[in-house]
Design an enzyme around this catalytic site. Structure first.
Site, short mmCIF file in Angstrom:
data_model
loop_
_atom_site.label_atom_id
_atom_site.label_comp_id
_atom_site.label_asym_id
_atom_site.label_seq_id
_atom_site.Cartn_x
_atom_site.Cartn_y
_atom_site.Cartn_z
N ASP A 175 0.90 -1.83 0.12
CA ASP A 175 0.20 0.00 -0.24
C ASP A 175 0.88 1.55 0.31
O ASP A 175 2.06 1.35 0.96
CB ASP A 175 -0.82 0.18 1.34
CG ASP A 175 -2.38 0.99 1.47
OD1 ASP A 175 -2.36 1.88 0.04
OD2 ASP A 175 -2.83 1.05 2.00
N ASN B 226 -10.46 -3.05 -6.64
CA ASN B 226 -9.48 -1.73 -7.17
C ASN B 226 -9.80 -2.14 -8.33
O ASN B 226 -10.09 -1.16 -9.29
CB ASN B 226 -8.33 -2.44 -7.34
CG ASN B 226 -7.17 -2.44 -5.63
OD1 ASN B 226 -6.34 -3.27 -5.22
ND2 ASN B 226 -7.82 -1.70 -4.86
C1 FPP Z 1 -2.15 -0.08 -3.06
O1 FPP Z 1 -1.43 1.44 -3.19
C2 FPP Z 1 -1.95 -0.59 -4.36
C3 FPP Z 1 -2.58 -1.57 -5.25
C4 FPP Z 1 -3.31 -0.82 -5.53
C5 FPP Z 1 -1.55 -1.73 -6.85
C6 FPP Z 1 -0.36 -2.63 -5.99
C7 FPP Z 1 0.49 -2.87 -7.52
C8 FPP Z 1 1.48 -3.04 -7.78
C9 FPP Z 1 2.67 -2.93 -6.63
C10 FPP Z 1 1.89 -3.21 -9.42
C11 FPP Z 1 2.74 -4.53 -9.16
C12 FPP Z 1 2.68 -4.96 -10.06
C13 FPP Z 1 3.31 -6.41 -10.39
C14 FPP Z 1 3.55 -7.14 -12.31
C15 FPP Z 1 2.94 -7.42 -9.53
P1 FPP Z 1 -3.02 2.73 -3.56
O2 FPP Z 1 -2.76 2.79 -4.82
O3 FPP Z 1 -4.08 2.01 -3.20
O4 FPP Z 1 -1.52 3.85 -2.57
P2 FPP Z 1 -2.51 5.17 -1.61
O5 FPP Z 1 -3.17 4.56 -0.56
O6 FPP Z 1 -1.68 5.86 -1.10
O7 FPP Z 1 -2.84 5.98 -2.83
#
Ligand code: FPP
Length: 232
Positions: free
Chosen positions: A12, A60
């Site tokens: 996250d 998501n």
């Molecule tokens: C949460 O952060 C993260 C995600 C919804 C996506 C995570 C995906 C990756 C790290 C890419 C993975 C790629 C592969 C190929 C496995 P958020 O966007 O909710 O962050 P925030 O809470 O700060 O908005």
């Protein structure tokens, strides 16, 4: 130091990491993906056998189209380019989640790479994509009912996406929030939990070491007494 055999990570904070730098959210996810790739290599080199990362929850998928498309493009990049190095180094990659809702080309790439890496013995990377733990449990129960099997702890556990794998010993969540967000609810029964304020793109190998060191100091009792499980 006592190492976990299976570590799971809720990656996250990518969005906030990008926002703090006045970058688009997608850039946070791209940095997060690169961090995940290096972290997996680091973990397997240390002798951790399973790493499960939460890349996209079922919920998501209803984020703005542009963000979801950006994540799909990262999956395309990962499964065409980055995964090759992992397979060369004898690592296994497996996707957990309902992949049937993903674009067909991504489904194909996943199947190809799961097949190509199936024999890998130097660590298994589970990537949770369109994953939701409640959905996983319901899906597993329905499968057992259809097959006419009794639902027991063992049969249910083996019908989950992670069937046949050890349960996570340590679940890490980066990005300041302290919740599980529908991740590995059944498998996490006795997992140790570690929360850090660090946003995932900044979750370096050193930060990972802090989590491992914290884990090694935990006394796991699995509902029993210290004496019963041989804790000093
Ligand atoms: C949460 O952060 C993260 C995600 C919804 C996506 C995570 C995906 C990756 C790290 C890419 C993975 C790629 C592969 C190929 C496995 P958020 O966007 O909710 O962050 P925030 O809470 O700060 O908005």
């Amino acid at each position: 130091m006592k190492l976990p055999n299976h570590v799971a990570i809720i990656m996250d904070g990518n969005g906030r990491w990008a926002k703090e730098r006045l970058l688009p959210r997608g850039e946070g996810h791209r940095q997060g993906m690169n961090r995940m790739i290096d972290l997996a290599d680091y973990a397997f080199t240390k002798g951790i056998d399973y790493l499960t990362v939460y890349a996209l929850s079922t919920e998501n998928l209803s984020r703005p189209k542009e963000e979801v498309e950006g994540l799909f493009n990262l999956f395309r990049l990962y499964f065409t380019v980055n995964v090759k190095k992992m397979i060369k180094r004898n690592m296994r990659v497996k996707v957990i989640g309902d992949v049937s809702a993903l674009p067909e080309d991504i489904q194909k790439l996943i199947a190809q790479n799961e097949q190509a890496s199936a024999g890998g013995t130097r660590g298994c990377l589970n990537i949770a994509i369109n994953y939701g733990s409640r959905q996983e449990i319901v899906y597993a129960c329905n499968r057992l009912v259809k097959e006419g099997k009794e639902i027991t702890e063992e049969s249910l556990s083996s019908a989950l996406y992670t069937g046949g794998q050890p349960e996570p010993d340590l679940i890490i969540r980066t990005g300041r929030e302290k919740r599980i967000s529908n991740f590995l609810l059944y498998q996490a029964a006795y997992a140790e939990l570690y929360f850090t304020d660090v946003m995932f793109p900044d979750f370096t190998n050193e930060e990972f070491e802090k989590a491992l060191s914290d884990f090694s100091g935990r006394k796991r009792r699995f509902g029993k007494t210290d004496e019963q499980v041989g804790n000093a």
